[in-house]
Design a protein around this motif. Structure first.
Motif, PDB file in Angstrom:
ATOM      1  N   GLU A   1      54.036  46.768  60.991  1.00  0.00           N
ATOM      2  CA  GLU A   1      53.461  46.726  62.187  1.00  0.00           C
ATOM      3  C   GLU A   1      54.198  45.270  62.993  1.00  0.00           C
ATOM      4  N   CYS A   2      53.846  43.692  61.748  1.00  0.00           N
ATOM      5  CA  CYS A   2      54.255  41.875  62.572  1.00  0.00           C
ATOM      6  C   CYS A   2      55.264  41.915  62.130  1.00  0.00           C
ATOM      7  N   GLY A   3      56.177  42.420  61.054  1.00  0.00           N
ATOM      8  CA  GLY A   3      56.899  41.899  60.323  1.00  0.00           C
ATOM      9  C   GLY A   3      57.041  40.703  59.738  1.00  0.00           C
ATOM     10  N   GLU A   4      58.188  39.778  59.131  1.00  0.00           N
ATOM     11  CA  GLU A   4      57.964  38.969  58.054  1.00  0.00           C
ATOM     12  C   GLU A   4      56.885  37.733  57.893  1.00  0.00           C
ATOM     13  N   LYS A   5      56.326  37.882  59.146  1.00  0.00           N
ATOM     14  CA  LYS A   5      55.083  36.804  59.106  1.00  0.00           C
ATOM     15  C   LYS A   5      53.563  37.676  59.118  1.00  0.00           C
ATOM     16  N   GLY A   6      54.055  38.890  58.796  1.00  0.00           N
ATOM     17  CA  GLY A   6      52.680  39.951  58.913  1.00  0.00           C
ATOM     18  C   GLY A   6      52.725  39.746  56.978  1.00  0.00           C
ATOM     19  N   ILE A   7      52.185  38.574  56.732  1.00  0.00           N
ATOM     20  CA  ILE A   7      51.921  38.338  54.696  1.00  0.00           C
ATOM     21  C   ILE A   7      51.097  39.293  54.089  1.00  0.00           C
ATOM     22  N   LEU A   8      50.873  39.806  53.038  1.00  0.00           N
ATOM     23  CA  LEU A   8      49.735  40.586  52.702  1.00  0.00           C
ATOM     24  C   LEU A   8      48.774  40.134  52.193  1.00  0.00           C
ATOM     25  N   ASP A   9      47.635  40.258  52.293  1.00  0.00           N
ATOM     26  CA  ASP A   9      46.543  39.886  51.441  1.00  0.00           C
ATOM     27  C   ASP A   9      45.990  41.741  50.167  1.00  0.00           C
ATOM     28  N   VAL A  10      46.277  41.392  49.007  1.00  0.00           N
ATOM     29  CA  VAL A  10      45.754  42.061  48.084  1.00  0.00           C
ATOM     30  C   VAL A  10      43.923  42.654  47.364  1.00  0.00           C
ATOM     31  N   GLU A  11      44.210  43.204  47.860  1.00  0.00           N
ATOM     32  CA  GLU A  11      42.391  43.116  48.455  1.00  0.00           C
ATOM     33  C   GLU A  11      41.495  44.028  46.581  1.00  0.00           C
ATOM     34  N   TYR A  12      40.365  43.434  46.193  1.00  0.00           N
ATOM     35  CA  TYR A  12      40.568  44.415  45.350  1.00  0.00           C
ATOM     36  C   TYR A  12      39.125  44.867  45.016  1.00  0.00           C
ATOM     37  N   ASP A  13      38.196  45.918  43.967  1.00  0.00           N
ATOM     38  CA  ASP A  13      37.406  46.386  44.264  1.00  0.00           C
ATOM     39  C   ASP A  13      36.720  45.416  42.658  1.00  0.00           C
ATOM     40  N   TYR A  14      35.793  45.206  44.043  1.00  0.00           N
ATOM     41  CA  TYR A  14      35.460  43.593  43.033  1.00  0.00           C
ATOM     42  C   TYR A  14      33.990  44.328  42.119  1.00  0.00           C
ATOM     43  N   GLU A  15      33.479  45.105  43.013  1.00  0.00           N
ATOM     44  CA  GLU A  15      31.960  45.920  42.284  1.00  0.00           C
ATOM     45  C   GLU A  15      32.696  46.685  40.892  1.00  0.00           C
ATOM     46  N   GLY A  16      33.788  47.048  41.441  1.00  0.00           N
ATOM     47  CA  GLY A  16      34.338  47.469  39.926  1.00  0.00           C
ATOM     48  C   GLY A  16      34.106  46.301  39.017  1.00  0.00           C
ATOM     49  N   LEU A  17      35.158  45.382  38.741  1.00  0.00           N
ATOM     50  CA  LEU A  17      35.358  44.239  38.438  1.00  0.00           C
ATOM     51  C   LEU A  17      34.549  43.581  37.868  1.00  0.00           C
ATOM     52  N   LYS A  18      33.312  43.352  38.662  1.00  0.00           N
ATOM     53  CA  LYS A  18      32.290  42.672  37.864  1.00  0.00           C
ATOM     54  C   LYS A  18      31.333  43.060  37.000  1.00  0.00           C
ATOM     55  N   LYS A  19      32.102  44.386  36.726  1.00  0.00           N
ATOM     56  CA  LYS A  19      30.872  45.231  35.588  1.00  0.00           C
ATOM     57  C   LYS A  19      32.165  44.767  34.304  1.00  0.00           C
ATOM     58  N   ILE A  20      33.197  44.893  34.468  1.00  0.00           N
ATOM     59  CA  ILE A  20      33.915  44.422  33.189  1.00  0.00           C
ATOM     60  C   ILE A  20      34.405  42.942  33.044  1.00  0.00           C
ATOM     61  N   LEU A  21      34.250  41.685  34.249  1.00  0.00           N
ATOM     62  CA  LEU A  21      35.401  40.330  33.860  1.00  0.00           C
ATOM     63  C   LEU A  21      33.820  39.774  34.261  1.00  0.00           C
ATOM     64  N   THR A  22      33.367  39.537  32.968  1.00  0.00           N
ATOM     65  CA  THR A  22      31.546  38.733  32.917  1.00  0.00           C
ATOM     66  C   THR A  22      32.412  37.440  31.883  1.00  0.00           C
ATOM     67  N   LYS A  23      31.150  37.060  31.350  1.00  0.00           N
ATOM     68  CA  LYS A  23      31.787  35.315  30.699  1.00  0.00           C
ATOM     69  C   LYS A  23      32.006  35.789  29.656  1.00  0.00           C
ATOM     70  N   SER A  24      31.005  36.962  28.507  1.00  0.00           N
ATOM     71  CA  SER A  24      31.221  37.519  27.333  1.00  0.00           C
ATOM     72  C   SER A  24      32.353  38.085  26.840  1.00  0.00           C
ATOM     73  N   TYR A  25      33.711  38.780  28.387  1.00  0.00           N
ATOM     74  CA  TYR A  25      34.805  39.086  28.187  1.00  0.00           C
ATOM     75  C   TYR A  25      35.258  37.898  28.008  1.00  0.00           C
TER      76      TYR A  25
END
Lengths: 409, 409
Positions: free
Chosen positions: A27-51
């Motif tokens: 819709e916005c053309g070349e200036k409409g840069i995209l963000d990638v969005e993540y499932d942070y709740e899912g990530l929280k479960k695996i990306l721990t300090k211990s991991y």
């Protein structure tokens, strides 16, 4: 890839499925840069300090779960990331701040931070069954793409502006890229590359256009946080050209905050060269971004029309950081100071962030009790001409010991 | 340091206490290069595979127990070592051998393998309460010393022959070294440095003279073994100038064999440039080493009078390897082939080892069913002039899309 939810346009906010083959918002053309969005709740479960404590993959792929890539071919790439983060031995005392950490991105495989984006680009090209990747670049993005592509057997077509330093050109040619030197500045280079990419259907590594590349670059911020034991510094300083790197830096911290691995985002100091500072001008004059001259020795950040304004402006604003400019003289001075105080050799754009720290400390923007990480974005060997300028002519020709005695005593 | 037993002269075999402040054998003089001897029985008990599996120090200091250094200051040094060992993606098939591994030593902090020796040199200087270190060097030893010394706040005096490439000189100056450019070749440079070191009492980083430096260099061999899961390849190829690096490579494997971590020493392929090959000549003609011309673009191995003949000759003989020479053209060709096939950019001396592998395969010295590791000793960015020569002039200036279409189709 598993935790990617969708794309979202940074301009209009529209959401797109992660399965769509798009670079920017339709819709916005070349200036409409995209963000990638993540499932942070899912990530929280695996990306721990211990991991991470148990993760033995010391490359940027240790953060693959929070990236928008297929994991299939990542073992075949160059070993990008997990560059040293040095606590300053001598400099922090010299400038009088509490703690200074120096991230030496010049130790990536092709000697710049851009490898983090290019490693993603080649993986995405394979995902898209492309055999050729193209980009326009002031140098480092190009040489890193050429190197990372060569490693995976992909072809590259590179559009460079005429002024690119010899070191970067040599890399391109040795890595076997097809190099198109464009008579003109970065914007003309970019436009020709876009036209050609559209015409031939190559995979597009232009960092602003391609949303996945910022996702690669953000790993530098995640690494800084992990290397500091998930205690982020008060400030992170980085030089800014197109705006993609600073966008990536913010994004890395933003992800970590949402995953719960850090408890705040550091203030981001966006450093531009005085001779090419569209972001600084827009920020201080509170106006939209305007094209500017490209007048600095720091070729990697000499970008008069930045292609990623939204992500860059957001990085500084949302982190409550600020913009600052540094002169070419200050950049050369920083190069010498960093080399002789810490044994780290950065290219002009690579040390501009440090020059910005020096100035910000002098002006009281960074205070004495604060901690700072600075990202040295590229290796000084890429631009020997300017290094020799920074060093001055200090070679002594002394053919015998008697002359030497007179010289040294 | 705990496991160092004593020094032993490589010429006369005399033993010296590890507490003696000597560089070479007092009886044999400058040619009496010393070996450092270890308590392998003691080392066997702690340096197990499991020890390394749990060791999280990914620098050369992970092997500190089998080195002749005090451990006190090692945390302050540059992050040397644990460079990537790549399995070839494309080259091994091209040349038709079973397995090819490429060790990219150009990713060390100052972009060459020499950092492994210089990191030891600066630690030894601190041990000896020296505030200045000196060396003569064709380039990489010097720039790595200057960088490693700057990091620890030590001064450096560097003697370089006039022909050193710009990239290496730029490094020296940025790292703040005092650079003495000597009118003459490497032997004259070496002699003047020796005289000056004797006169001023600086710490001596000349790798042949100083026995601890080979102990640093050997870590590259230990790393290769560990990165291959303690299964060594049939061959290890490395370019040879002064003889210290190849001596170190042998020594690393020798230590591992005695500690019981590997079960044989790989055959070592010593690669010299055709225009400067004293070792090759001595080996093939079965004669003592004779001074030769220094006539090659590979400046780091352009050494007409090698200072470490005993360790170098022993490395090839005792490993049942061989010597080979390569032309400058073959070196430039190898540079291009490595860059475009694997995305790794080595300097001329850096890729000479690979050129040697190509030739050895062609001549049947290395057979199709054998495995090979090649050490790329330095980064191509150090010598851009020769890289551009290797690449040829392949930059196309195409100002518009129509011309581009004609060019690319």
């Amino acid at each position: 890839m598993k935790f990617v939810k969708n794309y979202r346009c940074t301009l209009c906010g529209r959401e797109y499925s992660k399965d769509e083959k798009i670079y920017t918002c339709p819709e916005c053309g070349e200036k409409g840069i995209l963000d990638v969005e993540y499932d942070y709740e899912g990530l929280k479960k695996i990306l721990t300090k211990s991991y991470f404590e148990h993760n033995r993959d010391y490359t940027m792929w240790r953060y693959k779960d929070v990236m928008s890539i297929r994991e299939e071919d990542i073992d075949k790439t160059l070993k990008v990331g997990w560059t040293p983060l040095y606590r300053s031995n001598n400099l922090e005392e010299k400038i009088g701040i509490k703690e200074l950490y120096i991230k030496d991105e010049g130790l990536n495989p092709t000697a710049s931070l851009k490898d983090r984006a290019s490693a993603v680009a080649v993986i995405k090209a394979l995902e898209n069954n492309a055999d050729t990747i193209a980009c326009s670049s002031t140098g480092n993005a190009a040489s890193s793409l050429a190197g990372n592509a060569a490693r995976l057997g992909l072809s590259t077509v590179i559009f460079v502006p005429e002024r690119a330093p010899q070191g970067k050109l040599a890399q391109l040619l040795i890595y076997g890229a097809k190099v198109i030197s464009v008579k003109g500045d970065y914007r003309e280079t970019f436009n020709l590359s876009k036209e050609a990419i559209d015409h031939w259907g190559w995979y597009n590594r232009n960092a602003a256009i391609n949303p996945h590349l910022v996702e690669g670059k953000k790993t530098v911020a995640i690494e800084i946080a992990e290397q500091l034991g998930w205690q982020v510094p008060d400030w992170v300083a980085v030089s800014v050209g197109d705006g993609c790197t600073i966008g990536g830096v913010y994004r890395g911290f933003y992800d970590l905050l949402n995953i719960g691995l850090i408890n705040r985002i550091p203030k981001i100091l966006g450093v531009q060269a005085k001779g090419c500072c569209p972001f600084y001008t827009a920020y201080t004059e509170n106006e939209p971004l305007k094209p500017t001259d490209e007048n600095t020795i720091a070729d990697s950040i000499s970008v008069g029309i930045p292609r990623n304004p939204v992500k860059a402006m957001r990085a500084v604003e949302d982190s409550k950081g600020t913009w600052i400019t540094v002169s070419d003289e200050a950049i050369l001075e920083a190069m010498k100071t960093l080399g002789s105080s810490e044994g780290i050799f950065g290219e002009p754009a690579g040390v501009a962030g440090l020059a910005g720290v020096f100035k910000a400390v002098k002006e009281g923007i960074i205070t004495k009790d604060e901690t700072v990480s600075v990202i040295i974005t590229g290796n000084g060997l890429k631009d020997v001409k300017n290094a020799l300028k920074a060093a001055g002519d200090k070679i002594e020709c002394k053919p015998d010991i008697e002359q030497l005695k007179r010289y040294l005593t």
